[in-house]
Design a protein around this motif. Structure first.
Motif, PDB file in Angstrom:
ATOM      1  N   LEU A  57      -1.199   3.186  -8.680  1.00 31.74           N
ATOM      2  CA  LEU A  57      -1.159   2.204  -7.600  1.00 31.74           C
ATOM      3  C   LEU A  57      -1.100   2.883  -6.235  1.00 31.74           C
ATOM      4  O   LEU A  57      -1.594   2.357  -5.233  1.00 31.74           O
ATOM      5  N   GLY A  58      -0.530   4.071  -6.191  1.00 34.87           N
ATOM      6  CA  GLY A  58      -0.446   4.808  -4.939  1.00 34.87           C
ATOM      7  C   GLY A  58      -1.806   5.130  -4.352  1.00 34.87           C
ATOM      8  O   GLY A  58      -1.946   5.247  -3.125  1.00 34.87           O
ATOM      9  N   GLN A  59      -2.822   5.286  -5.220  1.00 35.81           N
ATOM     10  CA  GLN A  59      -4.178   5.550  -4.745  1.00 35.81           C
ATOM     11  C   GLN A  59      -4.694   4.383  -3.902  1.00 35.81           C
ATOM     12  O   GLN A  59      -5.261   4.580  -2.821  1.00 35.81           O
ATOM     13  N   ALA A  60      -4.484   3.169  -4.403  1.00 42.95           N
ATOM     14  CA  ALA A  60      -4.929   1.988  -3.671  1.00 42.95           C
ATOM     15  C   ALA A  60      -4.130   1.809  -2.381  1.00 42.95           C
ATOM     16  O   ALA A  60      -4.686   1.444  -1.331  1.00 42.95           O
ATOM     17  N   GLU A  61      -2.839   2.062  -2.450  1.00 36.89           N
ATOM     18  CA  GLU A  61      -2.010   1.915  -1.255  1.00 36.89           C
ATOM     19  C   GLU A  61      -2.404   2.926  -0.179  1.00 36.89           C
ATOM     20  O   GLU A  61      -2.443   2.611   1.010  1.00 36.89           O
ATOM     21  N   ALA A  62      -2.737   4.146  -0.601  1.00 36.71           N
ATOM     22  CA  ALA A  62      -3.177   5.160   0.357  1.00 36.71           C
ATOM     23  C   ALA A  62      -4.499   4.760   1.009  1.00 36.71           C
ATOM     24  O   ALA A  62      -4.702   4.961   2.220  1.00 36.71           O
ATOM     25  N   ALA A  63      -5.400   4.187   0.198  1.00 35.37           N
ATOM     26  CA  ALA A  63      -6.687   3.754   0.747  1.00 35.37           C
ATOM     27  C   ALA A  63      -6.504   2.622   1.749  1.00 35.37           C
ATOM     28  O   ALA A  63      -7.132   2.600   2.814  1.00 35.37           O
ATOM     29  N   ARG A  64      -5.625   1.684   1.421  1.00 32.37           N
ATOM     30  CA  ARG A  64      -5.376   0.567   2.344  1.00 32.37           C
ATOM     31  C   ARG A  64      -4.703   1.050   3.626  1.00 32.37           C
ATOM     32  O   ARG A  64      -4.926   0.508   4.712  1.00 32.37           O
ATOM     33  N   ILE A  72      -5.305   3.643   5.283  1.00 31.63           N
ATOM     34  CA  ILE A  72      -6.269   4.202   6.243  1.00 31.63           C
ATOM     35  C   ILE A  72      -7.336   3.173   6.631  1.00 31.63           C
ATOM     36  O   ILE A  72      -8.364   3.528   7.197  1.00 31.63           O
ATOM     37  N   GLY A  73      -7.086   1.907   6.284  1.00 37.06           N
ATOM     38  CA  GLY A  73      -7.938   0.821   6.764  1.00 37.06           C
ATOM     39  C   GLY A  73      -9.065   0.396   5.845  1.00 37.06           C
ATOM     40  O   GLY A  73      -9.923  -0.393   6.255  1.00 37.06           O
ATOM     41  N   MET A  74      -9.081   0.870   4.599  1.00 37.29           N
ATOM     42  CA  MET A  74     -10.133   0.446   3.670  1.00 37.29           C
ATOM     43  C   MET A  74      -9.893  -0.980   3.202  1.00 37.29           C
ATOM     44  O   MET A  74      -8.746  -1.392   2.988  1.00 37.29           O
ATOM     45  N   THR A  75     -10.979  -1.734   3.020  1.00 41.22           N
ATOM     46  CA  THR A  75     -10.868  -3.070   2.445  1.00 41.22           C
ATOM     47  C   THR A  75     -10.667  -2.947   0.933  1.00 41.22           C
ATOM     48  O   THR A  75     -10.801  -1.855   0.351  1.00 41.22           O
TER      49      THR A  75
END
Length: 215
Positions: free
Chosen positions: A113-120, A122-125
């Motif tokens: 889940l940390g992968q998705a949180e890191a992406a969000r 930095i502003g990723m949809t």
């Protein structure tokens, strides 16, 4: 042996028909399966509901019934003149997409889940995160079940023969009805199916090795 040599063009046509059905349905199932898996893990409730409904409906509908609906009901209501081949691809692709969806969703759930949180952060949809971060990491986990799903799809193409589509099992029925030895017919048809399924298995094993090297 004579039944194969004497009817080689018919066997070849059925063999190519099975390959064509499998390939076209697999592409449709893969595209739909990934899209529906995205819906199932989406933060948007209507999309999650749609994805769940799609999987629940198609996984619990007998494939033969789905063929009947696509072959007879859909042309009468929506697409008049739908060819038996296209109807077979749609039925097989939609049905298989529900299994592809669950395999992809399981792979997505293995990614931290940390992968998705890191992406969000930095502003990723959501869809950028899914496409760029999550799905590439989930691919290694998804490949083995996808191999089994597409091998099952190859066997499911046999149903298309009952709906005026040329494929291997339809050739078997045609020759059996003409009184040729059923044992030899089944032997050659079974060997042809083995060629297709072993090829699919080999392709996925190659993909798994390639991804292991890139890890």
């Amino acid at each position: 042996m004579n039944v194969l040599l004497d009817h080689l063009p018919l066997f070849r046509e059925g063999f190519l028909g099975t390959i064509s059905l499998t390939a076209a349905s697999a592409v449709l199932a893969l595209v739909l399966g990934v899209l529906i898996a995205g819906c199932r893990v989406s933060p948007v409730p209507p999309l999650r509901f749609f994805g769940t409904a799609w999987v629940t409906l198609l996984r619990n509908t007998p494939l033969t019934l789905l063929f009947l609906v696509v072959t007879f009901v859909v042309p009468a209501i929506l697409f008049a003149g739908l060819s038996p081949y296209v109807a077979a691809v749609v039925a097989l692709g939609f049905y298989t997409s529900s299994f592809v969806c669950e395999a992809v969703r399981s792979g997505i759930n293995t990614v931290s889940l940390g992968q998705a949180e890191a992406a969000r952060s930095i502003g990723m949809t959501f869809f950028q995160t899914l496409r760029i971060v999550i799905l590439p990491q989930a691919t290694r986990t998804v490949l083995p079940p996808l191999s089994s799903i597409f091998i099952a799809l190859t066997k499911n193409t046999a149903i298309a023969g009952a709906f005026s589509v040329t494929e291997l099992f339809g050739v078997q029925k045609l020759l059996s009805d003409r009184g040729f030895p059923i044992g030899w017919i089944f032997l050659w048809v079974a060997l042809a199916y083995l060629v297709v399924t072993f090829t699919i298995s080999g392709i996925f094993r190659l993909l798994e090795r390639r991804l292991e090297v890139a890890r």
